[in-house]
Design an enzyme around this catalytic site. Sequence first.
Site, PDB file in Angstrom:
ATOM      1  N   LYS A   1       6.436  -4.482  -3.189  1.00  0.00           N
ATOM      2  CA  LYS A   1       7.862  -4.224  -2.989  1.00  0.00           C
ATOM      3  C   LYS A   1       8.276  -4.299  -1.528  1.00  0.00           C
ATOM      4  CE  LYS A   1      11.922  -2.763  -4.413  1.00  0.00           C
ATOM      5  NZ  LYS A   1      12.708  -3.766  -5.148  1.00  0.00           N
TER       6      LYS A   1
ATOM      7  N   ASN B   1      -2.070   2.294   5.404  1.00  0.00           N
ATOM      8  CA  ASN B   1      -1.131   1.254   5.015  1.00  0.00           C
ATOM      9  C   ASN B   1      -0.780   0.481   6.276  1.00  0.00           C
ATOM     10  OD1 ASN B   1       1.019  -0.268   4.030  1.00  0.00           O
ATOM     11  ND2 ASN B   1       2.480   1.397   4.263  1.00  0.00           N
ATOM     12  N   GLY B   2      -1.032  -0.832   6.281  1.00  0.00           N
ATOM     13  CA  GLY B   2      -0.710  -1.631   7.474  1.00  0.00           C
ATOM     14  C   GLY B   2      -1.854  -2.577   7.797  1.00  0.00           C
TER      15      GLY B   2
ATOM     16  N   CYS C   1       0.832  -1.205   0.000  1.00  0.00           N
ATOM     17  CA  CYS C   1       0.000   0.000   0.000  1.00  0.00           C
ATOM     18  C   CYS C   1       0.867   1.255   0.000  1.00  0.00           C
ATOM     19  CB  CYS C   1      -0.952   0.090   1.184  1.00  0.00           C
ATOM     20  SG  CYS C   1      -2.115  -1.254   1.248  1.00  0.00           S
TER      21      CYS C   1
ATOM     22  N   ARG D   1       4.334  -0.465  -4.481  1.00  0.00           N
ATOM     23  CA  ARG D   1       3.989  -0.912  -3.136  1.00  0.00           C
ATOM     24  C   ARG D   1       2.702  -1.741  -3.099  1.00  0.00           C
ATOM     25  NH1 ARG D   1       6.799   1.841   0.668  1.00  0.00           N
ATOM     26  NH2 ARG D   1       5.289   1.247   2.251  1.00  0.00           N
TER      27      ARG D   1
ATOM     28  N   GLU E   1      19.339 -16.922  -5.714  1.00  0.00           N
ATOM     29  CA  GLU E   1      18.824 -15.608  -6.104  1.00  0.00           C
ATOM     30  C   GLU E   1      18.334 -15.629  -7.558  1.00  0.00           C
ATOM     31  OE1 GLU E   1      17.715 -13.188  -4.758  1.00  0.00           O
ATOM     32  OE2 GLU E   1      17.802 -11.548  -6.181  1.00  0.00           O
TER      33      GLU E   1
ATOM     34  N   HIS F   1      20.788 -36.729  -4.136  1.00  0.00           N
ATOM     35  CA  HIS F   1      20.040 -37.046  -2.916  1.00  0.00           C
ATOM     36  C   HIS F   1      18.545 -36.829  -3.105  1.00  0.00           C
ATOM     37  CE1 HIS F   1      23.773 -37.668  -0.836  1.00  0.00           C
ATOM     38  NE2 HIS F   1      24.215 -36.511  -1.329  1.00  0.00           N
TER      39      HIS F   1
ATOM     40  N   TRP G   1      -2.569  -3.012  -1.670  1.00  0.00           N
ATOM     41  CA  TRP G   1      -2.147  -4.411  -1.738  1.00  0.00           C
ATOM     42  C   TRP G   1      -3.000  -5.115  -0.691  1.00  0.00           C
ATOM     43  CZ3 TRP G   1       0.859  -7.973   1.355  1.00  0.00           C
ATOM     44  CH2 TRP G   1       1.419  -9.033   0.633  1.00  0.00           C
TER      45      TRP G   1
ATOM     46  N   GLU H   1       9.614 -15.145  -9.481  1.00  0.00           N
ATOM     47  CA  GLU H   1       8.742 -14.021  -9.110  1.00  0.00           C
ATOM     48  C   GLU H   1       8.278 -13.183 -10.290  1.00  0.00           C
ATOM     49  OE1 GLU H   1      12.092 -11.087  -7.110  1.00  0.00           O
ATOM     50  OE2 GLU H   1      10.049 -10.895  -6.399  1.00  0.00           O
TER      51      GLU H   1
ATOM     52  N   LYS I   1      14.426 -14.820  -8.864  1.00  0.00           N
ATOM     53  CA  LYS I   1      14.082 -13.841  -9.909  1.00  0.00           C
ATOM     54  C   LYS I   1      13.170 -14.472 -10.948  1.00  0.00           C
ATOM     55  CE  LYS I   1      14.927 -11.105  -8.174  1.00  0.00           C
ATOM     56  NZ  LYS I   1      15.537 -10.736  -6.963  1.00  0.00           N
TER      57      LYS I   1
HETATM   58  O1  M6R Z   1      13.114  -4.577   1.622  1.00  0.00           O
HETATM   59  P1  M6R Z   1      13.721  -5.909   1.964  1.00  0.00           P
HETATM   60  O2  M6R Z   1      15.078  -6.078   1.388  1.00  0.00           O
HETATM   61  O3  M6R Z   1      13.692  -6.187   3.443  1.00  0.00           O
HETATM   62  O4  M6R Z   1      12.768  -6.964   1.280  1.00  0.00           O
HETATM   63  C1  M6R Z   1      12.948  -8.339   1.462  1.00  0.00           C
HETATM   64  C2  M6R Z   1      12.200  -9.157   0.426  1.00  0.00           C
HETATM   65  O5  M6R Z   1      10.824  -8.911   0.536  1.00  0.00           O
HETATM   66  C3  M6R Z   1      12.653  -8.821  -0.991  1.00  0.00           C
HETATM   67  O6  M6R Z   1      14.022  -9.007  -1.148  1.00  0.00           O
HETATM   68  C4  M6R Z   1      11.918  -9.718  -2.028  1.00  0.00           C
HETATM   69  O7  M6R Z   1      12.292 -11.040  -1.868  1.00  0.00           O
HETATM   70  C5  M6R Z   1      12.194  -9.226  -3.434  1.00  0.00           C
HETATM   71  N1  M6R Z   1      10.965  -8.931  -4.115  1.00  0.00           N
HETATM   72  C6  M6R Z   1      12.885 -10.200  -4.294  1.00  0.00           C
HETATM   73  O8  M6R Z   1      13.140  -9.693  -5.568  1.00  0.00           O
END
Ligand code: M6R
Length: 607
Positions: free
Chosen positions: A602, A99-100, A2, A27, A481, A504, A73, A488, A485
């Site tokens: 985000k 927001n929250g 949000c 957001r 990582e 395994h 969101w 997501e 990517k």
């Molecule tokens: O703002 P932060 O680094 O604490 O966020 C952590 C995760 O939510 C963030 O890295 C998330 O996994 C990303 N969208 C990945 O690309």
Amino acid sequence: MCGIVGYVGFRPVLPVILDGLKKLEYRGYDSAGIVLFGQDLSIVKKQGKIARLEQELAGMQLEGQMGIGHTRWATHGVPSDENAHPHLDCSGRLALVHNGIIENYLELKTDLLESGHHFRSETDTEVIVHLVEEKLKTRPSLLEAVLAAAADLHGSFALAIASQQYPGRIVAVRRESPLVLGLGQGENFLASDIPALLPYTKDIVILSNNQVAELTREAVRVFSMDGQELQPEPVRIDWDARLAEKGGFEHFMLKEIHEQPQVIKDTLVGHIDLVNQQILLPELPDEILSKIRQISITACGTAFHAGICGKTWIEEWAGVPVEVEIASEFRYRQRPFLPDSLAVVISQSGETADTLAALRRFKEMGMPVFAITNTFGSSVTRESDWVLTTKAGPEIAVASTKAYSTQILSLLLLALRLAQIKGSQPPERLQEITRELQRLPLLCDQVLQLESRVQEYAYRLRTLDDYFILGRGLDYATSLEGALKLKEISYVHCEAYAAGELKHGPLALITAGKQVCLLATQNELLAKVASNLKEVKARGAEVLVLAGTNGSVGLEGDEIWQLPATFDLFSPLLAIIPLQLFAYYMAKEKGCDIDQPRNLAKSVTVE
Ligand code: M6R
């Protein structure tokens, strides 16, 4: 999670609010709404992205001297026009965005229903506006009613509230969820994040937890929750507003991938003593570094993967044992620590609820906390003992790219500085590494030249729905990582495995035609990786090899991408780039919404 925006001033209000919402769309983007206060109150809310709200607004003649807006969101209640913010009280004159999460909203709602309030949505947010309405019956001002209502709320919230009854006045509250105020001449602003304010002002007040602000055209006043007026110090933000624009790239993600050489360069500034070719870490005192016997890293998502990479560097180079744990796990379990342990939290936003809770647990246990974050003034920054602020600049795409690179670079600096202080490596070796470190921006530029090959590969694999990324040692962190990517943003199922784990279990999934990426940047592990390659090839998999300094020696990949020659320890900073590009181009092939992937936001400021 949000985004909220508010404006009071002399400009046409609607464009300011819409422009701010677009900057905050990362957001949350399942519905959006605005309310303007003029002769009348005008409210428009729409399920879907801000573009749909804009379509709805096209042709409407809305006027006002102030307004608030929201991009959502969903947490409580499905994305719908009714559940979109702003929410109104029973009179339809008081409006609020949030927001929250309000944890005690059911109890509050029961009481408010009994008092005769009428609800229109399924959200937790709507209780707040009715609660303020209730408090206004006995309080002389909007500010006092909001203070009284906030005292009854449990949970996390950033709020903006305004009423037809109190023209030219917006009240804002911050508990846990972020909120910043922008100071202007004859106008003032509020927003969930700084980029929304940059086109108008660089003078920012970052509200702290449990603070309330009252904005009029002429002034911004800040109060504690018990109504004491405070004197907050504004900060001047040196970010250029253009950093939050796409700058000719089709998506923010692609722009941010391409910014990596620059942000690495920026993050290195102040961390290298060029005369003695030594690493500097002014953010963390040497007395602390020399005493450390154990490090405990905690973070979420991409930042957690950065922690795994950091563990390998710190243990290998400085000889200090490191634990890495996901923040949402760490916060709910008991863990013993040795004396002289250092906690490290990593967070791009500095507002992630689980990371913040983990930070607070460390503090309760008496552990000093070192934070690596990209957001100056964030909660993580404020609550940690020492902070290294990465210089990634605003990262708008939900998928983290440049923030990850600066996080791992910061951990590498920590590892090398620790090695220097503890004398765990020969000084000449560390000097050599320090010299090479300065070539990293150039090396990243060279890796970006792989882009057209990556694009062709993504085109060839455009029907892909299942992928494997394998790596050993430092390459394992990169594989995690890279897989995140791909998942997501392109929604391709992807498994990252430590290559030695294959036999395994996961090897059972490797059949003819399966697509596998094998990271092979660590010379010491090349022979081992070569046998992993044989294992998967023997089952008919097609393999892309991401090769390091020794190239494809002994590795028969179906496709080979060569990284530039450098020390193996730098490979995580280079090998991640083609994997980010692969996720990007795969998502593009599949027509996905790259900057705003489904179900995600985000900054995850709720649990
Ligand atoms: O703002 P932060 O680094 O604490 O966020 C952590 C995760 O939510 C963030 O890295 C998330 O996994 C990303 N969208 C990945 O690309």
